[in-house]
Design an enzyme around this catalytic site. Structure first.
Site, short mmCIF file in Angstrom:
data_model
loop_
_atom_site.label_atom_id
_atom_site.label_comp_id
_atom_site.label_asym_id
_atom_site.label_seq_id
_atom_site.Cartn_x
_atom_site.Cartn_y
_atom_site.Cartn_z
N GLN A 140 0.90 -1.17 0.00
CA GLN A 140 0.00 0.00 0.00
C GLN A 140 0.93 1.21 0.00
OE1 GLN A 140 -3.27 0.94 -0.26
NE2 GLN A 140 -2.43 3.00 -0.05
N TYR A 270 -7.59 -0.19 3.76
CA TYR A 270 -8.54 0.76 3.16
C TYR A 270 -9.75 0.03 2.59
CZ TYR A 270 -4.94 4.22 3.82
OH TYR A 270 -4.04 5.05 4.41
N GLY A 271 -10.75 0.80 2.19
CA GLY A 271 -11.91 0.22 1.53
C GLY A 271 -11.52 -0.21 0.13
N MET A 273 -8.29 0.79 -3.10
CA MET A 273 -7.13 1.58 -3.51
C MET A 273 -7.01 1.45 -5.02
SD MET A 273 -4.57 3.51 -2.81
CE MET A 273 -3.68 4.16 -4.22
N GLU A 274 -6.96 2.61 -5.67
CA GLU A 274 -7.09 2.69 -7.13
C GLU A 274 -5.81 2.33 -7.88
OE1 GLU A 274 -7.06 5.12 -4.87
OE2 GLU A 274 -6.17 6.98 -5.60
N HIS A 298 -16.18 4.31 -7.05
CA HIS A 298 -15.22 5.32 -6.61
C HIS A 298 -13.84 5.03 -7.19
CE1 HIS A 298 -13.36 8.13 -3.66
NE2 HIS A 298 -12.36 7.27 -3.73
N GLU A 299 -13.37 3.81 -7.03
CA GLU A 299 -12.01 3.48 -7.50
C GLU A 299 -11.93 3.58 -9.03
OE1 GLU A 299 -10.09 3.68 -5.15
OE2 GLU A 299 -11.44 3.19 -3.50
N HIS A 302 -11.29 7.03 -10.13
CA HIS A 302 -9.88 7.44 -10.03
C HIS A 302 -9.11 7.18 -11.33
CE1 HIS A 302 -9.21 8.85 -5.97
NE2 HIS A 302 -9.70 7.76 -5.41
N GLU A 321 -9.31 13.17 -4.59
CA GLU A 321 -10.46 12.53 -3.92
C GLU A 321 -11.77 13.30 -4.09
OE1 GLU A 321 -10.37 9.57 -3.05
OE2 GLU A 321 -8.21 9.18 -2.84
N ASP A 380 -0.40 10.70 6.10
CA ASP A 380 -1.28 9.72 6.75
C ASP A 380 -1.96 10.31 7.99
OD1 ASP A 380 -0.89 7.66 4.96
OD2 ASP A 380 0.61 6.61 6.17
N TYR A 388 -12.27 14.62 0.62
CA TYR A 388 -13.34 13.94 -0.11
C TYR A 388 -14.61 14.80 -0.13
CZ TYR A 388 -10.67 9.56 0.50
OH TYR A 388 -9.70 8.60 0.46
N LYS A 570 -10.76 2.58 8.60
CA LYS A 570 -11.94 3.39 8.86
C LYS A 570 -12.80 2.81 9.99
CE LYS A 570 -16.15 3.68 6.22
NZ LYS A 570 -16.79 3.83 4.92
N1 BES Z 1 -7.03 6.46 -2.63
C1 BES Z 1 -7.95 6.15 -1.60
C2 BES Z 1 -7.32 5.40 -0.47
C3 BES Z 1 -6.15 6.10 0.18
C4 BES Z 1 -6.13 7.46 0.36
C5 BES Z 1 -5.07 5.36 0.61
C6 BES Z 1 -5.03 8.07 0.96
C7 BES Z 1 -3.98 5.98 1.19
C8 BES Z 1 -3.96 7.33 1.38
C9 BES Z 1 -9.15 5.36 -2.13
O1 BES Z 1 -9.54 5.72 -3.41
C10 BES Z 1 -10.32 5.68 -1.25
O2 BES Z 1 -10.69 6.81 -1.20
N2 BES Z 1 -10.88 4.70 -0.57
C11 BES Z 1 -12.03 4.85 0.29
C12 BES Z 1 -13.29 4.42 -0.39
C13 BES Z 1 -14.19 5.47 -0.86
C14 BES Z 1 -15.48 4.94 -1.41
C15 BES Z 1 -14.31 6.74 -0.16
C16 BES Z 1 -11.83 3.97 1.49
O3 BES Z 1 -10.80 3.32 1.59
O4 BES Z 1 -12.70 3.91 2.36
ZN ZN Z 2 -10.38 7.65 -3.47
#
Ligand code: BES
Ligand code: ZN
Length: 616
Positions: A140, A270-271, A273-274, A298-299, A302, A321, A380, A388, A570
């Protein structure tokens, strides 16, 4: 002390002098030592005359040797490693014998080892996988962890193409964020080859190795996972092609060749990752009813917003985002109707409010700016729903103010056309918006840009969303709210049963916004809806959170079981924080549960929870 990149406060790379353009990686993955023997061959282009050094980001890498790759022979180059900074790692400087002149190309080869300490990687034992037979490894890199798998210019301000050869034990498969170009048997190992021909920022380099199989779900999409969950995953994500097509219709043809999904083991933080060509997703999306697949929309979004048009550094992360959430909700709107998209926006308002409350409470109101200052900050630590949802709010507000989707959707297309394959900042965005809407300058001038970009807290304008679907959630929440004084409260379960998954989530959000509930009310909710047993992780997490907020000890065992099964940050972070605040018993249990599960979590997640709980 090493100097920072002039366009990125979180990188030491000298991209203004010499810019990486292509990388070839040769990696030998070793599960016994949790290390990777690696070679990186970098092609770089000088951006000015008299360039004498190449500065790369590294973190916990051991670089053995550096060569200048010549036509016939290679010559060894001298290099030095600056002292390591806890947040940003260590600048690695390669000294060139002959200075480069502008536009000159140089090729260097680095032989190095990726150590067990790499923050980008999680090495899973067989017991941490679904199948329990084979080890697993995944990366990641977003935001600044690519530097712990390759010495690289680890700034999204620079883009590269890459190719790779990865050898792994022969019963395993390697996948990367690229097109698969070959598979060979080499002795008792297997070699997998990859090529990413679209230029990408370093944070999109990704690797996974494990007992992984694939099932095709569309003409350009395969779902990959451990075999035990492959059927379930392929079923859940069968609608992938529909999302891609809608994205293409909104923006431009999908240019990455394939769009695959990899369902990871439970500790994926994460939920989604793109990673290009291969989105990584959490297994918590397997609700069994496709109710959580908006993460895939969402992904996919991206693929344009973030992966084609990329933020220049993490201070403008909202350009990735915020735009992505905006496109995601456009896709939802086209496929499931405007009301559903507006409903998602209302859920977003809640998520934003929670982030604002938490960041203010934890003494960091400055992180709530759309464009936070990141000098000296680990991205982070600053991560939240703000980029977002405040980003989405701004775009929604602009669309409405400028005349609606008919005028704004062509702009979105033009934004992608203008900035594809580039990295941009908020000023680039704003300048082009003014250029595209030159005839609407007077409207644009009414926008309080300074407040949107640089003021902490709530957005300066609050949008009105269609609340048709949300109303019933509030009504049911109020019905429960009125039962606070009852010793044996009852509410008819019919209206909840009629809710879709999103409405159940919203109902719980509404309850969470109220004062903690008396325990008889929580007991009655459990009795009525059997929430301890729900499979949808978004619903389960909010239910447990509601119970913990009320220090409801009956829920503690359910929370600790959940925390041992799910590694998605999350969920994990909010539940640990809530448990930690749920009286002395809860606080003790939070620490005990975390220490027990620490190795199960991804290092990024474990680090964040340790900070939240004050454990170091
Ligand atoms: N790119 C993000 C995940 C991310 C952001 C990883 C910053 C590391 C640092 C990914 O696209 C994302 O936003 N994931 C969300 C899902 C979304 C539907 C809001 C998540 O992981 O919950
Ligand atoms: Zn995202």
């Amino acid at each position: 002390m090493a100097a920072f990149c002039p366009t990125d406060p979180n990188s030491y790379a000298n991209t203004h002098e010499v810019a990486l353009s292509h990388t070839h990686l040769s990696w030998a993955v070793n599960f016994d030592t949790k290390t990777i023997d690696a070679i990186a061959v970098h092609t770089l282009i000088a951006q000015k005359d008299d360039v004498k050094k190449i500065v790369l980001d590294t973190n916990h890498l051991t670089v053995d040797k550096v060569f200048l790759v010549g036509d016939g022979s290679d010559t060894e180059l001298s290099s030095d490693l600056a002292p390591r900074d806890e947040k940003f790692g260590a600048a690695f400087t390669i000294h060139l014998k002959k200075p480069l002149s502008a536009k000159e190309t140089v090729k260097v080869s680095l032989k190095y080892t990726i150590t067990e300490k790499s923050a980008a990687l999680q090495w899973l034992t067989p017991s941490q996988t679904v199948g329990k037979q084979h080890p697993y490894l995944f990366s990641q890199c977003q935001a600044i962890h690519a530097r712990s798998i390759v010495p690289i210019q680890d700034t999204p301000g620079n883009k590269i193409t890459y190719s790779a050869d990865v050898t792994v034990p022969s019963q395993l498969r390697a996948l990367m964020s690229a097109v698969r170009t070959g598979e060979d048997v080499v002795g008792d190992r297997k070699k997998f080859s990859f090529s990413q021909k679209v230029s990408i920022p370093s944070y999109l380099i990704a690797l996974a190795v494990g007992n992984i199989e694939g099932k095709q779900v569309g003409h350009r999409s395969t779902v990959w996972s451990e075999p035990e969950v492959l059927e379930a995953a392929a079923w859940e994500f069968a609608g992938t092609e529909e999302f891609i097509k809608t994205g293409e219709d909104l923006l431009s043809p999908y240019d990455w060749g394939i769009y695959d999904l990899l369902l990871l083991p439970a500790s994926f933080p994460y939920g989604g990752m793109e990673n290009p060509c291969l989105t990584f997703v959490t297994p918590t999306l397997l609700a069994g009813d496709r109710s959580l697949v908006d993460v895939v929309a969402h992904e996919i979004s991206h693929s344009w917003m973030g992966n084609l048009v990329t933020t220049q550094n993490w201070e403008h992360f909202w350009l990735n985002e915020g735009f992505t959430v905006f496109v995601e909700r456009k896709i939802t709107g086209r496929l499931h109707g405007r009301q559903t998209a507006e409903f998602q926006a209302i859920i977003g308002v809640k998520a934003l409010q929670e982030s604002l409350d938490h960041l203010e409470e934890s003494g960091h109101p400055e992180y709530t700016c759309l464009c936070p200052r990141l000098k000296g900050q680990d991205p982070d630590d600053v991560f939240s729903s703000v980029p977002y949802e405040k980003g989405f709010s701004l775009l929604y507000y602009l669309e409405k103010t400028l005349g609606g989707p008919e005028v704004f959707e062509p702009y979105l297309k033009a934004h992608v056309r203008k900035f594809a394959h580039k990295s941009i900042n908020t000023t680039d965005f704003k300048n082009y918006l003014y250029e595209f809407f030159a005839d609407k300058k007077s409207i644009l001038d009414t926008v309080d840009w300074d407040a949107w970009f640089f003021k902490p807290g709530k957005p300066p304008v609050l949008n009105q969303y269609d609340d048709t679907l949300a109303k019933a959630c509030e009504e049911l929440a109020q019905e429960w709210d009125k039962k606070r004084g009852d010793s044996n409260p009852t509410v008819d379960r019919a209206s909840f049963d009629k809710f879709n998954a999103g409405q159940k989530i919203m109902f719980l959000e509404k309850l969470l916004a109220k004062d903690p509930f008396p325990h008889p009310v929580l007991a009655a909710m459990q009795k009525t809806y059997d929430l301890n047993d729900v499979g949808n992780a978004e619903i389960k997490c909010r239910w447990l959170w509601l119970c913990l907020n009320a220090s409801y000890e009956e829920a503690f065992p359910f929370a600790t079981v959940f925390l041992g099964q799910v590694g998605r940050m999350k969920f994990v972070r909010v539940l640990y924080r809530a448990l930690n605040k749920a009286g002395p018993k809860g606080a003790a249990l939070a620490k005990e549960t975390f220490l027990k599960n620490r190795n199960f979590y991804h290092p990024i997640c474990a680090g964040m929870v340790a900070k939240d709980l004050g454990i170091q």
